[in-house]
Structures are given as structure tokens and as C-alpha cells.
Design a protein around this motif. Sequence first.
Motif, PDB file in Angstrom:
ATOM      1  N   SER A  75     -15.494  23.044  25.559  1.00 46.60           N
ATOM      2  CA  SER A  75     -14.429  24.043  25.625  1.00 46.60           C
ATOM      3  C   SER A  75     -14.441  24.839  26.920  1.00 46.60           C
ATOM      4  CB  SER A  75     -14.558  25.007  24.443  1.00 46.60           C
ATOM      5  OG  SER A  75     -15.775  25.731  24.526  1.00 46.60           O
ATOM      6  N   GLY A  76     -15.494  24.737  27.709  1.00 48.09           N
ATOM      7  CA  GLY A  76     -15.606  25.475  28.952  1.00 48.09           C
ATOM      8  C   GLY A  76     -16.514  26.681  28.868  1.00 48.09           C
ATOM      9  N   VAL A  77     -16.774  27.172  27.660  1.00 47.81           N
ATOM     10  CA  VAL A  77     -17.612  28.357  27.488  1.00 47.81           C
ATOM     11  C   VAL A  77     -19.063  28.071  27.880  1.00 47.81           C
ATOM     12  CG1 VAL A  77     -18.471  30.003  25.762  1.00 47.81           C
ATOM     13  CG2 VAL A  77     -16.083  29.306  25.731  1.00 47.81           C
ATOM     14  N   PHE A  78     -19.483  26.813  27.778  1.00 44.30           N
ATOM     15  CA  PHE A  78     -20.868  26.454  28.091  1.00 44.30           C
ATOM     16  C   PHE A  78     -20.984  25.759  29.451  1.00 44.30           C
ATOM     17  CE2 PHE A  78     -20.075  26.146  23.509  1.00 44.30           C
ATOM     18  CZ  PHE A  78     -20.946  27.110  23.037  1.00 44.30           C
ATOM     19  N   ALA A  79     -19.993  25.929  30.318  1.00 43.38           N
ATOM     20  CA  ALA A  79     -19.939  25.165  31.566  1.00 43.38           C
ATOM     21  C   ALA A  79     -21.181  25.372  32.419  1.00 43.38           C
ATOM     22  CB  ALA A  79     -18.681  25.552  32.355  1.00 43.38           C
TER      23      ALA A  79
END
Length: 450
Positions: A207-211
Motif C-alpha cells: 500500500s506504500g505505508v511500508f515503503a
Amino acid sequence: MKLNGGPTPATPVNKQSGGGQTHTGLPSAGIDRTQSAQQQLAQLKLGNRESTVAKVAEVLQRKGGGNELILEVKGRSLPVATGDQAPDLKAGDLIKVMRAGNELRLIGKLATSQESGIAKALAQRLPWQQNLQSGLAQLLNSMNAGLKAAPQPGQPPAANTTQPLPVAARQTLEDLFANMAKANSLQPGAGKAEGSASQVKQWLSESGVFAESRLLQTSGPQGAPTDLKLALARIVTALLASQGQSPEAFNRLTPLASQDLLNAPLQFPRLTAANVSQGSSEPASVAQTLRMLAGMLNRITVNQLHSQTLTARAGAEPGTPASTLLLEIPWLTPQHEPRMAQLRMEQYQQERNTKNNPERTSVSEWRLNLAMDLDHAGPLHFEVAYRHPSVSAHIWAIKQSTLRQVNEELPLLRQSLADLGLEVADLECRRGSPQHAETRLEHRLVDTKA
């Protein structure tokens, strides 16, 4: 000094010679100067010799001379006169006060915490958020229609001239959409199928939160090709390279912002308004696309910072979760149109004793809020609470036809949960949408516990 009630002017702050502490007279609570000191302290629910944290909301100069502070204490605003000498405090400072009889004593100023730094970074990005759903729709349109070509030096601008996306940007978008969740990815009853849990986990992790954490675990940006935030960053790099610009040029762009996120930037989950659900069909220029990408990256970063700040508040107030995670998961409709599902996950820690183990043990309760808007079913909200082995779920639907359909499927959902070994405590569907507590930056995010 004592808190003064009635129309008496605020008592000035007097410095003590021995301990370096300050006695502070607070004339009223909630900017109501008609109450006595005892009434004010009673409303604060502050016991004798009990301390609490206050925030300096404003530093004011009185017309007749002297200075005044507006403090926020337990959700109430209190004016404090500080005399002719300006206090060594500024708006946003956190201070510790203690009750001594009918007085409040200023103990001292608290050091800036990690949470305050996160909150400041969050506040800087709040006005520059671009809606991810409309942004992905615009990027999909750019894959098909290209980008508006920039006029050549010395030549008049050509009307309706477009250029294809750079190869690297197009490849990144193709990979992103190919691995995105589809409307038919999980059929009813698929939760018990092998591999379904790992598939959902993959959608969450991408989702991008853990990029940033994914970058630390891989050899480089290419190690996570379908992570939303990293994919958007690669598109930015490709667009800048096509214009002969370095990555530093991206920092000088003003991000595009979505009006719905300006009106309520911290309310989560909050479904996208219908009028901003899709991007414009008109081809965008490279500059417009870069500004939109900057706003989309800001949106993901706001979700990251918001999650960190809410988690840092753990234990600051009764009933606050030990950890909070906010994320938006992109998915595609059968018509290949991008949509967003907003997910809020919270973990609550509870201490309890058991018969077999008299020592206090920590028990986790997980709460999940999911919001999504389906073309035919309309807006849907799900609230699920799980504490092993019990689970409860509440579903909200706006449309009456959807409400009827969900109620018909509830027995099947109850049986499916029971087949997983869960005890179903409560399961129901209601008309409308749930009421969430309003999140405010001043009180909910910046205030730090002592």
C-alpha cells in the motif's frame, strides 16, 4: 497563588526564590471568569498534589499592560496572567502543572518529544494531499492517451499534441495495475482457501505505508516493484529524466491538493466524494503530472505520519490504542477503474487475571475499520473487533437494497466465522454510516503525555 473567580483580573505569576518553581493563578476554566477557583479545579478533576500536562495555546499581551497565557488543560482553555515580565514560553510549548490546595503550580517546561517532531512534519504536509483514487485514474488515462506535449522553443504551441509516457514510467504503471487487487479477486468463502491470507497480506504490504522499511530489506528500489509509494517515485524519476532534469528538481514543485482532503485532512476512514472519484479525461502535461504525483506521495506520507503519531499517543488518554495503522489499498473494478479501500487497524492492550494464572497478563484486542464505495452497493463501512477467540462485526450500508442484501448474507458470514474456530459475539448490519470521533491536530496529535 490561588485561582481567582468572578470578575477579578488574573493573578500574576510570582517566582519563588528557593526552588525555581512558579505559582500560577488561573482565574477561570474554559475562558469563563465567573467561576471560583474550587469550581475550576473540580471541573479539571485534578486531585491535590496531582500533576498534569498543559499546552500553551497562545501568548497574549494585555491592553492595560502585562502578559497572558492561554493554556489547554484536559481539554479546557485557561487564561493565566503572567505579569509585566514576558514568560519564557511560546505557543505549542508543553508544561507540567501540579495542584496544591486551590492553587496550580507550574513545575516546568517539558522537552520536545519525538511525537512533537512527527506532528510538525505531519502539519507541513496536510495541505498538500492529492486524492489517490483520482490520481491513479489520471495516471491510467496517461497510459492510454499520453501526456500533453510541451511547446518547442521558438515554435507556437500545437493544439492537442500529445506524447507517450516514458518507457520506464509506462512499465512501472503496467506492473502496478497488473498486481493491484481486483474486484473479483476474493469470491465469497475464499477466506478459507489456501493462499488467500498471504494475498491480503501482500496487498497491505504494498500500500506504500511500508515503503521505507521495504527498502531496508531489499537491495534497492527495484526490490519492491509493486509498492505504491516506490512505484510513484520511479514514475517521477522517469518523467524528470525525460525532461533532462535531475531528481532535485522535484523538490521545487508545488504539489496538487484535493479539496476533500483540505476540508477534513485527518478524518480516517473517510470515503472519497463522488465528484473527485475519477481523474480528468483531458491529457495532462508533464509538469501537471509531476505536481499530482507530489500530492499523491504526500498523501501516503500523511498516512504514515498520522499512524506514527497516533501510536505515539498510546496510554496518553484512557482507552487509546497501543498502536494504530492507517492505509489505503488501491483496487480495480471489473471496468478497470481504480478505487480505494480505506483501512484503520488498532491494537488495544488490556491487563487481566485468569484462574490458572493469577499474575496479570496482557490481552490484545484488535479493531478493524474498513470503508469502501462499490458501484452498485454504494458506500459500505465495516467495523470488526477481535479478541481471541471472540469476534464481532458491524456493517453499515447507505442504500436500502444493500442493507437488505447484507442481512440476507449474515447467516452465511456467521457460519464462515464459526468454521474458522471463532466465537461470534455480535453480528449485524445497520443503515447509514458509523460515527467516528473527530480527529484534531491541536488536541489529538500534538499534545504529549508527561
